[in-house]
Design an enzyme around this catalytic site. Structure first.
Site, short mmCIF file in Angstrom:
data_model
loop_
_atom_site.label_atom_id
_atom_site.label_comp_id
_atom_site.label_asym_id
_atom_site.label_seq_id
_atom_site.Cartn_x
_atom_site.Cartn_y
_atom_site.Cartn_z
N LYS A 85 -46.18 13.07 -14.39
CA LYS A 85 -46.08 14.22 -15.64
C LYS A 85 -44.55 14.13 -16.07
CE LYS A 85 -46.54 19.25 -15.42
NZ LYS A 85 -47.12 20.38 -14.94
N SER A 160 -50.36 22.95 -17.11
CA SER A 160 -49.56 22.06 -18.02
C SER A 160 -49.59 20.68 -17.35
CB SER A 160 -48.16 22.44 -17.72
OG SER A 160 -47.63 22.64 -16.44
N SER A 184 -51.20 24.98 -12.77
CA SER A 184 -50.95 23.93 -13.54
C SER A 184 -51.36 22.29 -13.05
CB SER A 184 -49.53 23.59 -14.08
OG SER A 184 -49.12 24.52 -14.83
#
Length: 461
Positions: A85, A160, A184
């Site tokens: 990420k 996210s 997330s």
């Protein structure tokens, strides 16, 4: 190696691929070429991977093969391509946190997560897309644009860690490490049909992993956790064992026990289930899927009951929102509603009460089976626009209400895919356990996941 095996490696789990490389059934170089070919073919449709270093990927794969040829000891992820990420610093690779001001930021040092993956033999090939400052239910930012869901590109993969979940689901990487301050990891895992794990709070160091620009002091001393997304529970277990535990830099993280727990027999598990939470909207397809999964667990021999702790779920959700607001405004000029120290300490005391309530609940139950989110993947839309749940327009941020309470209390939670809704979109279930029972929870998740069809490839990709 046959062409069929080379192609199939792109949907191996990380554990399977590492074993194939160690045993000589496929070379790291061959597996890497297959991975890069799939990324080239599929990623333009999804925009999941937003930074890719093909040269370093190929160099790393050749070095991995050379190490095996020399008979060197290798790590548990030796030669396995992984993505991260875009909030984890990677030396020599752009790390933006989705912010235009950091679009060209290239760290000189690895985050603890990146360093530990490399030490385990993983080859970090690229970064996956995020919303700005990791703060949205969807994955869009002004640098790289929007990420699509592999099951339907007109829908969101969540946020996210949306780029991470989309990449894993689409076979672009077998493993990614996300972060989770309100769902997330778990929301994207549910929406994309993959597995995700949020560990007990402060189990994995956040050193070099950001929810703010990397030049700012750390604001999220609570809530923010780091964990893996993968295509099987074995990979969650392996990745957590690699990245968890004190690094001597993140002072919030103590030594963490990561010895692997034996998979429990179903007849020795006490499983509570809740198709919905009080006052929280839940799509009928999700509630029915969870009730059906609980029925399968019951048939499997576990002690099963519909149960939740008796406390104020609305107050718990509101307290999470207060913490998020305070942390988000921490380095902005004071506002009228800025908390005083006494108000913050009162909030911490209230948080303790919710933690105690859940811990008392887990005196009677080993696992809670509950929704990860109120709906399945919804169409791309503006942040804050109401989301339809069974045709009813529902507050945008209500979508966090199943997941975020366990960021508040710090309990570990695993998402396991359990089926599809009537539109053919994935449904994931959230499995929650006692604080600091991470390895037991993962072992239970492995046992319970055997009652499902496991990971299913998105159609059309």
């Amino acid at each position: 190696m046959t062409a069929t095996l080379a192609s199939d490696t792109t949907f191996f789990t990380a554990t399977q691929l590492a074993a194939a490389i160690r045993e000589g059934r496929v070379s790291a170089a061959e597996a890497m070429e297959a991975q890069l070919e799939r990324i080239a073919a599929v990623n333009p449709l999804l925009n999941a991977i937003i930074t890719l270093d093909e040269g370093a990927a190929r160099d790393g794969a050749r070095a991995a093969d050379d190490a095996i040829a020399r008979g060197e000891a290798v790590g548990p992820l030796h030669g396995v391509p992984v993505t991260l990420k875009d909030g984890h610093a990677t030396a020599g690779m752009r790390t933006t946190v989705g912010l235009t001001a950091w679009a060209d930021y290239i760290p000189t040092a690895d985050s603890t997560v990146a360093a530990r993956l490399r030490k385990a033999g993983a080859i970090i090939i690229g970064k996956t897309n995020v919303p700005p400052r990791l703060r949205d239910l969807q994955t869009f930012n002004p640098i790289f644009g929007r990420t699509g869901n592999p099951w339907d590109v007109t829908r969101t993969p969540g946020g996210s860690s949306g780029g991470a979940a989309a990449a894993v689901a689409a076979g672009l990487a077998p493993l990614d490490i996300g972060s989770d301050a309100g769902g997330s990891i778990r929301v994207p895992a549910h929406l994309c049909g993959v597995y995700g794990f949020k560990p007990t709070q402060s189990s994995v160091p956040t050193t070099g992993s950001y929810a703010d620009p990397p030049d700012m002091p750390r604001s999220f001393r609570l809530l923010f956790d780091i964990g893996p997304l993968a295509r099987g529970v074995d990979d969650l277990i392996l990745a957590h064992r690699i990245i968890a535990g004190a690094d001597g830099l993140d002072t919030e993280v103590p030594p963490v026990a990561t010895h692997e727990e034996p998979e429990p027999r179903l007849d020795r598990l006490r499983v509570a289930f809740a198709p919905e939470f009080p006052g929280v909207p839940t799509a009928l397809d999700i509630a029915e899927a969870i009730a059906g999964f609980a029925g399968a667990i019951d048939i499997g021999g576990a002690r099963v009951g519909q149960a939740l702790p008796r406390h104020d779920f609305a107050a718990e959700r509101a307290l999470f929102s207060d913490f998020i607001t305070w942390y988000s405004q921490a380095f902005q000029p004071p506002r009228e509603n800025s908390p005083t120290l006494s108000a913050f300490l009162e909030a911490l005391n209230q948080r303790d009460e919710f933690i105690y309530a859940w811990e008392r609940f887990f005196d009677d139950w080993d696992v809670l089976v509950c929704p990860a989110m109120m709906c399945t993947a919804f169409h791309h839309q503006e942040m804050g626009t109401p989301i339809p749940v069974d045709g009813v327009e529902t507050s945008y941020w209500s979508a966090l209400s199943h997941a975020c309470r366990f960021n508040l209390t710090g309990h570990p939670a695993v998402v396991v895919p359990i089926g599809l809704d009537r539109e053919g979109l994935p449904i994931g279930v959230q499995l929650v356990g006692r604080r600091h029972s991470d390895m037991k929870l993962l072992a239970a998740a492995k046992a319970l996941a055997r009652l499902t069809d496991g990971f299913v490839r998105p159609p059309g990709l």
